[in-house]
Design an enzyme around this catalytic site. Structure first.
Site, short mmCIF file in Angstrom:
data_model
loop_
_atom_site.label_atom_id
_atom_site.label_comp_id
_atom_site.label_asym_id
_atom_site.label_seq_id
_atom_site.Cartn_x
_atom_site.Cartn_y
_atom_site.Cartn_z
N PRO A 203 0.83 -1.21 0.00
CA PRO A 203 0.00 0.00 0.00
C PRO A 203 0.86 1.25 0.00
CG PRO A 203 0.00 -1.03 2.17
CD PRO A 203 0.70 -1.98 1.25
N GLY A 207 7.09 2.50 2.21
CA GLY A 207 8.52 2.63 2.03
C GLY A 207 9.10 1.88 0.84
N GLU A 425 -20.11 9.79 22.59
CA GLU A 425 -18.77 9.20 22.68
C GLU A 425 -18.63 8.34 23.93
OE1 GLU A 425 -16.81 9.29 20.23
OE2 GLU A 425 -17.95 10.76 19.08
#
Length: 610
Positions: A203, A207, A425
């Site tokens: 993805p 790197g 929440e």
């Protein structure tokens, strides 16, 4: 100043001089003719003994009077002023008018000749300039098929394997490439052949490009870098010509590495374009296939390529003999994230009390690029707050910035909306805290960020690749906890649960249609999907089941969500005191996290006080 700029300035200066020369040539007659006196007046003054001397320079005369005044005049070309004075009875020399002739110098004659020829020189220079421009355009046309690859100097490597962390397995795979480039005889003696091509898949942000540059830095060989899109141009044949030129340069600089970034731009499956076999992109791909398969065993040229779309690459490109080895890079685990944080924190003044392991645990799913951005945001926040070191507060704030965006401090929130967001929440956190298979909540905040009015972050106790059915059902219940809290406290629902409902629906549908977690439908999948492998997006789905099965799927999905809803409702209803305590703390402090959150949920009374 470069030579090209100096050449352009010289040409413009030559043009300016040429214009001035033409102007002087056309208007070479003096403007001040009224200041001269006629030759007859000069002879008349000489006969009246009012002149002391006459100086001759070509056809120009300069006479000096007895009173010191000067006169200028002109004589006929080829005539003698001495003869004219004698005819008028004026003697020259001693006792008369002193007549002298001033000769013209060699330099003056040269400039005079140059002035006459300067218009011709000017037009010749303009013609030469136009020819040079035409040759430059022709040269650019012939260079159109040359490779645009950037060559990195092998003597000044900037990246090594020590600068890459979190991908140990990929580094081990590529270490063999480095060893082959340094000492190929070690492999050839055993009859081994190093992979001609290595494809880096994964993805975005993990790197791939950085790892390829590290290979070049470790191997200390020339490194040719080019993007896949640079091969494809509007004109047919240009891409194939650039491929040939790139590999010709690589063979001349062997041993070396050729890196093609985003190879899916040119390596897409043939036959998928509108142009068929005559498509420019397909011709370029054909040339790449020929060049890669044309390497002989003694040519130390290795091709590295990166892509996040391996599913669309042409099979001929992936076969052994071209890209022999495929290295998959994924998002790092908690240990890899800690190593990446330590690498990117070099050169940054991190406070000693900052625990990188804790930061790594909170950043599940972050790629290497996300972690680098997190540390950069932390440094910016510390500088904005006039701090000398980066503390845990900046790191925690940066995690929220990367996930949800910057804090919206200017947003006006009413007391009622703030109270509703706090209970919403708190409902997520409470359900996740009470369910044994759910990921425990780590941070709850009602600070608005991006498109959210608040959010709850979970931190799993351990990261695993496998997820059980109990864990998925717990995620469903915790996702619905916010909607349930709104209903039980305010007796109405809001639009704030829209994303939660979508998430719950996606989880439930995946459990039924992809994971076989339905007792009624059995362990099978439904529908054939085309997906972007590393991008996590579904392109289309082809139905392979009847309408009756589709109705059953909908019923099973509804049953899973309804069951999760009932679990969340029961938990919140029996622990209303904990919900109220957490919501009150959020209204007052806006944020709670870590041990403080766990202690509040553990110690608060389950029964709400009247």
């Amino acid at each position: 100043m470069n030579m090209r700029s100096m050449r352009s300035m010289f040409i413009y200066l030559l043009i300016a001089v040429g214009v001035m020369a033409i102007f002087l040539t056309v208007f070479k007659e003096p403007f001040g003719e009224s200041s001269e006196i006629p030759i007859s007046r000069v002879i008349s003054l000489a006969s009246e003994n009012k002149l002391e001397s006459i100086e001759i320079s070509g056809d120009s005369l300069t006479a000096v009077g007895s009173d010191g005044s000067q006169y200028t005049s002109r004589k006929e070309s080829g005539s003698s002023i001495v003869e004219q004075l004698e005819v008028a009875g004026v003697s020259s020399g001693a006792g008369g008018v002193d007549v002298s002739v001033r000769g013209t110098g060699g330099i003056g004659s040269f400039f005079g000749i140059l002035l006459n020829f300067l218009p011709i020189i000017f037009f010749g220079a303009v013609l030469l300039f136009m020819m040079k421009q035409a040759q430059g355009s022709t040269s650019q046309t012939f260079n159109f098929g040359k490779s645009k690859a950037k060559v990195f100097d092998k003597d000044n490597p900037t990246v090594s394997f020590s600068d890459v962390a979190g991908v140990d397995e990929a580094k081990e795979e590529l270490q063999e490439v480095v060893e082959f480039l340094k000492s190929p005889e070690r492999f050839l003696a055993l009859g081994a052949r190093i992979p001609r091509g290595v494809l880096l898949m994964g993805p975005p942000g993990v790197g791939k490009t950085l790892l390829a540059r590290a290979v070049a830095g470790e191997a200390e060989v020339p490194f040719f870098s080019i993007s896949g899109s640079e091969f494809v141009e509007m004109f047919v044949g240009v891409g194939a010509s650039r491929v040939r030129d790139l590999f010709d340069q690589a063979k001349k600089h062997a041993p070396c590495i050729v890196f093609v970034d985003e190879i899916d731009a040119v390596g897409r499956h043939r036959g998928a374009g509108l142009g068929g076999g005559h498509d420019e992109r397909e011709q370029t791909l054909n040339q790449i296939l020929v060049e890669m398969d044309g390497f002989n065993s003694g040519t130390n040229v290795i091709v590295l390529a990166s892509t996040n779309r391996p599913d669309i690459l042409d099979p001929a490109l992936l076969r052994p003999g071209r890209f022999d080895r495929r290295v998959t890079l994924d998002s790092p685990d908690v240990k890899g994230r800690e190593e990446i944080l330590n690498v990117h924190s070099k050169g940054k003044p991190i406070s000693e009390d900052t625990d990188m392991e804790s930061i790594a645990k909170q950043t599940a799913g972050f790629s290497g690029a996300d972690l680098m951005n997190l540390l950069n945001e932390s440094a910016i926040l510390a500088a904005r707050r006039d701090k000398k070191t980066i503390t845990y507060d900046e790191m925690a704030e940066s995690i929220d910035r990367v996930i949800a965006g910057p804090e919206r401090k200017n947003k006006v929130v009413s007391d009622r909306e703030k109270k509703m967001v706090a209970h919403h929440e708190a409902g997520h956190a409470l359900v996740a805290h009470l369910l044994p298979h759910a990921d425990p909540p780590y941070k709850v905040t009602i600070v608005p960020r991006g498109q959210t009015g608040g959010h709850t972050r979970f931190m799993p106790e351990e990261e695993t690749q496998l997820v059980t059915q109990n864990q998925l059902e717990a995620r469903l219940a915790s996702a619905l906890g916010g909607r349930v809290a709104e209903e039980l406290v305010f007796f109405e629902v809001t639009t704030g649960a829209g994303d939660d409902l979508e998430q719950a629906t996606n989880i439930a549908r995946a459990m039924i249609t992809r994971l076989g977690m339905s007792k009624k439908l059995g362990p099978r999948t439904f529908g054939k999907r085309e997906e972007l492998v590393f991008l996590g997006r579904e392109i289309s789905e082809q139905r392979d089941y009847s309408d009756t099965v589709a109705q059953t799927i909908d019923e099973e999905v509804h049953g899973l969500i309804q069951h999760a809803y009932e679990i969340a409702k029961n938990l919140i209803d029996t622990n209303m005191g904990k919900l109220t305590a957490l919501a009150s703390h959020l209204i007052e402090h806006e944020t709670i996290e870590g041990k403080e959150l766990k202690e509040l949920l553990d110690n608060a009374s389950a029964v709400a006080s009247n």
